[in-house]
Enzyme design. Structure first.
Site, mmCIF file in Angstrom:
data_model
loop_
_atom_site.group_PDB
_atom_site.id
_atom_site.type_symbol
_atom_site.label_atom_id
_atom_site.label_comp_id
_atom_site.label_asym_id
_atom_site.label_seq_id
_atom_site.Cartn_x
_atom_site.Cartn_y
_atom_site.Cartn_z
ATOM 1 N N GLU A 112 10.537 1.531 9.907
ATOM 2 C CA GLU A 112 11.513 2.585 9.590
ATOM 3 C C GLU A 112 10.787 3.898 9.834
ATOM 4 O OE1 GLU A 112 14.586 2.130 8.618
ATOM 5 O OE2 GLU A 112 14.587 0.014 8.071
ATOM 6 N N CYS B 147 13.798 11.009 5.969
ATOM 7 C CA CYS B 147 13.790 10.579 7.372
ATOM 8 C C CYS B 147 15.154 10.760 8.027
ATOM 9 C CB CYS B 147 13.345 9.133 7.451
ATOM 10 S SG CYS B 147 14.302 8.105 6.347
ATOM 11 N N GLU C 89 10.805 16.262 14.394
ATOM 12 C CA GLU C 89 11.096 16.225 12.976
ATOM 13 C C GLU C 89 10.225 17.266 12.240
ATOM 14 O OE1 GLU C 89 9.778 12.557 11.097
ATOM 15 O OE2 GLU C 89 11.775 12.452 10.215
ATOM 16 N N LYS D 169 0.838 -1.205 0.000
ATOM 17 C CA LYS D 169 0.000 0.000 0.000
ATOM 18 C C LYS D 169 0.872 1.254 0.000
ATOM 19 C CE LYS D 169 -1.959 2.904 2.612
ATOM 20 N NZ LYS D 169 -1.917 4.081 1.736
HETATM 21 P P1 NAD Z 1 2.420 8.314 7.660
HETATM 22 O O1 NAD Z 1 2.877 7.488 8.792
HETATM 23 O O2 NAD Z 1 1.262 9.196 7.850
HETATM 24 O O3 NAD Z 1 2.045 7.395 6.409
HETATM 25 C C1 NAD Z 1 2.853 6.360 5.964
HETATM 26 C C2 NAD Z 1 1.982 5.288 5.342
HETATM 27 O O4 NAD Z 1 1.174 4.720 6.366
HETATM 28 C C3 NAD Z 1 1.032 5.788 4.253
HETATM 29 O O5 NAD Z 1 0.940 4.818 3.235
HETATM 30 C C4 NAD Z 1 -0.291 5.890 4.992
HETATM 31 O O6 NAD Z 1 -1.406 5.758 4.149
HETATM 32 C C5 NAD Z 1 -0.187 4.690 5.931
HETATM 33 N N1 NAD Z 1 -1.064 4.746 7.099
HETATM 34 C C6 NAD Z 1 -1.559 5.841 7.730
HETATM 35 N N2 NAD Z 1 -2.382 5.463 8.739
HETATM 36 C C7 NAD Z 1 -2.383 4.108 8.767
HETATM 37 C C8 NAD Z 1 -3.017 3.127 9.585
HETATM 38 N N3 NAD Z 1 -3.838 3.460 10.578
HETATM 39 N N4 NAD Z 1 -2.784 1.825 9.346
HETATM 40 C C9 NAD Z 1 -1.943 1.459 8.342
HETATM 41 N N5 NAD Z 1 -1.350 2.328 7.509
HETATM 42 C C10 NAD Z 1 -1.547 3.644 7.718
HETATM 43 O O7 NAD Z 1 3.723 9.078 7.201
HETATM 44 P P2 NAD Z 1 3.930 9.997 5.936
HETATM 45 O O8 NAD Z 1 3.270 11.285 6.240
HETATM 46 O O9 NAD Z 1 3.531 9.288 4.693
HETATM 47 O O10 NAD Z 1 5.544 10.127 5.885
HETATM 48 C C11 NAD Z 1 6.277 11.010 6.669
HETATM 49 C C12 NAD Z 1 6.906 10.313 7.865
HETATM 50 O O11 NAD Z 1 7.559 9.105 7.468
HETATM 51 C C13 NAD Z 1 7.974 11.136 8.516
HETATM 52 O O12 NAD Z 1 7.785 11.150 9.899
HETATM 53 C C14 NAD Z 1 9.288 10.427 8.168
HETATM 54 O O13 NAD Z 1 10.293 10.567 9.090
HETATM 55 C C15 NAD Z 1 8.890 9.028 8.007
HETATM 56 N N6 NAD Z 1 9.784 8.346 7.058
HETATM 57 C C16 NAD Z 1 10.725 7.468 7.517
HETATM 58 C C17 NAD Z 1 11.592 6.835 6.642
HETATM 59 C C18 NAD Z 1 12.648 5.863 7.130
HETATM 60 O O14 NAD Z 1 13.304 5.221 6.327
HETATM 61 N N7 NAD Z 1 12.854 5.711 8.410
HETATM 62 C C19 NAD Z 1 11.470 7.063 5.273
HETATM 63 C C20 NAD Z 1 10.508 7.942 4.840
HETATM 64 C C21 NAD Z 1 9.666 8.582 5.736
#
Ligand code: NAD
Length: 491
Positions: A252, A286, A385, A177
């Site tokens: 991650e 990230c 962040e 997803k």
């Molecule tokens: P997010 O956590 O809102 O979303 C990530 C994914 O999770 C999306 O596909 C979203 O649809 C899904 N999601 C949201 N709610 C969910 C639920 N209840 N159940 C299952 N899936 C769900 O994050 P974002 O806004 O897409 O990305 C930004 C964040 O991601 C930042 O905090 C960043 O640090 C982190 N990030 C980390 C890495 C890493 O490698 N550590 C890489 C990229 C981004």
């Protein structure tokens, strides 16, 4: 144009979830419509992945056979690299050269795991030496089962590759997803996987809302492993869902990574790597080195050069030649980052440069690259962040002080150090509480090397052989080889 879900080798319309428009962050104009999968769609996808794993034989293919599919996927990506990179720019906003880099890396990731899948065939099982010579023992690794992969919007295709390539190489089947705002290149990946002839059900794509499609994946009893990249709060939720069924889980999450620059560092190199550490991908990284600590003797000169170079960064539509900073990914992200800058100012921070929508950019989610100083250590700008092109710069006096400031964070994803003194750089690298440490650079990422965080930055490691282990269980097979009866009950 409306996109469909890719489930069990077929393109299908969502059951009832309908479609939602996605927009180009550079122009705010609609691009395409994305299918919003329902719980019912996810159930069909998981059942297809279950069947492909339990009955159809994907896990029982040899590594060499699976490697052929992975190489075909890599080729398919390379074949369309330019087209996919342009789509990534339209969807995410990043400059085209960055998108081309990402897409090349994504193809490389499939090739890398193809090699590892083949290697596993030639290595054979590990023989375990037992003290009791009446037995022989070996340890074999087997795929975990159905993997639910949930990814964010900052590296849409690359994050998909980091999960799908090792999962398929290991012999797992996958339900992916992507993030709701950036699903377009994951849809391209599904088309490439289909063209590569990967059997039905082995890879399934469900686009749509995290709260519906994502939640349905993490709650589904048919999923054995959850692999997630994204925010901390959603990561916690996923871990809680995994705890209910003892699903395997790798996370991650975010970071607030420090970059320590000593007086003896090369000033020009330091400025270059600081900029690469925070402005690449609009700072939506990230591992972005968003807290820069500079030793007092170098601080005034470094700050002046950093501001001078930051002001020169060419902002614009990622498709335009020479642009180094595109728009942020969405209106929501733009508002959040601007809000974080305002909060930093209210807490006492000084804006050394940037901090607002650039002049002449009325449309699109553009933001000037921003350097903040005097950021209080207990303010959100220093601690949380921001996930945008915003760097906090602060002086320090001594090595112990730098290490203490660097490690004073609930995150531990990455850290960087620059010094002309090799021994000192190694000492500081060893002292960092972080899963990824860069010396004399920041951000270069290699498919061969482990990637993941300490503390609240996550659990487990992606990439390299560690990435493959994420999708493998270990089984011991013990054989009784003695001719003597066991003789406990029956004498
Ligand atoms: P997010 O956590 O809102 O979303 C990530 C994914 O999770 C999306 O596909 C979203 O649809 C899904 N999601 C949201 N709610 C969910 C639920 N209840 N159940 C299952 N899936 C769900 O994050 P974002 O806004 O897409 O990305 C930004 C964040 O991601 C930042 O905090 C960043 O640090 C982190 N990030 C980390 C890495 C890493 O490698 N550590 C890489 C990229 C981004």
């Amino acid at each position: 144009m409306r996109n469909m879900l890719y489930i069990d080798g077929k393109w299908i319309a969502p059951a009832e979830g309908g479609y939602q428009e996605v927009t180009n962050p550079a122009t705010e104009e609609p691009i395409q419509e994305i299918a919003y999968a329902t719980e019912q769609d996810v159930d069909v996808a998981v059942k297809a992945a279950r069947r492909a794993f339990d009955r159809d034989g994907w896990p029982r293919l040899s590594g060499t056979q699976r490697a052929q599919y992975l190489r075909a996927i890599a080729q398919g990506i390379r074949h369309r690299q330019e087209e996919i990179a342009r789509l990534e720019v339209l969807d995410n906003g990043k400059p085209l050269p960055e998108a081309l880099w990402d897409i090349g890396d994504a193809a490389g990731c499939f090739d890398f795991y193809a090699d590892l899948a083949e290697q596993r065939d030639s290595e054979g099982p590990e023989v375990i030496a037992l003290a009791d010579e009446r037995f022989t023992c070996k340890a074999v690794k087997e795929p975990i089962g159905v993997a639910g992969a949930i990814i964010p919007w900052n590296y849409p295709l690359l994050m998909a590759a980091w999960k799908v390539a090792p999962a398929l190489a290991a012999g797992c089947t996958v339900v992916l997803k992507p993030a709701e705002v950036t699903s377009l290149t994951a849809i391209q990946l599904a088309a490439i996987i289909d063209e590569a002839g990967v059997p039905p059900g082995v890879f399934n794509l469900v686009t749509g809302a995290g709260s519906v499609a994502g939640q349905a994946i993490i709650d589904h009893k048919g999923v054995d492993k959850l692999a997630f990249t994204g925010s901390g709060p959603v990561g916690s939720r996923i871990m809680a869902a995994a705890a209910r069924d003892i699903k395997r889980v790798s996370l991650e999450l975010g970071g607030k990574s420090p970059f320590v620059v000593f007086d003896d560092a090369d000033l020009e190199q330091a400025v270059e790597w600081i900029m690469f550490g925070i402005f690449w991908n609009q700072g939506q990284v990230c591992s972005a080195t968003s807290r820069v600590l500079v030793q007092e003797g170098l601080y005034p000169r470094l700050l002046a050069r950093l501001v001078e170079e930051t002001r020169k960064i060419r902002i614009g539509n990622g498709l335009d030649e020479g642009v180094l900073l595109g728009p942020l990914v969405s209106k929501r992200q733009h508002e959040q980052v601007l809000g974080a800058i305002e909060a930093a100012k209210a807490a006492g921070a000084t804006v050394a440069c940037g901090g607002q929508r650039p002049a002449g950019f009325d449309k699109g989610y553009y933001l000037e690259p921003t350097v903040l100083t005097d950021v209080p250590l207990d303010s959100a700008a220093w601690v949380e962040e921001i996930f945008g092109p915003v760097v906090c710069v602060r002086p320090f006096a001594s090595e112990p002080e730098a290490i203490e400031l660097a490690n004073d964070s609930r995150f531990g994803l990455a850290a960087a150090v620059m010094s002309g003194d090799e021994a000192r750089a190694e000492r500081v690298a060893a002292a960092f509480q972080a899963g990824i440490v860069w010396i004399n650079c920041s951000q270069p990422t290699f498919t061969e090397a482990p990637w993941g965080g300490y503390k609240e930055s996550g659990i487990g490691r992606e990439l390299g052989r560690w990435g493959l282990d994420n999708y493998l269980e270990t089984k011991q097979i013990t054989r009784y080889t003695s001719k003597q009866p066991w003789g406990w009950y029956i004498k």
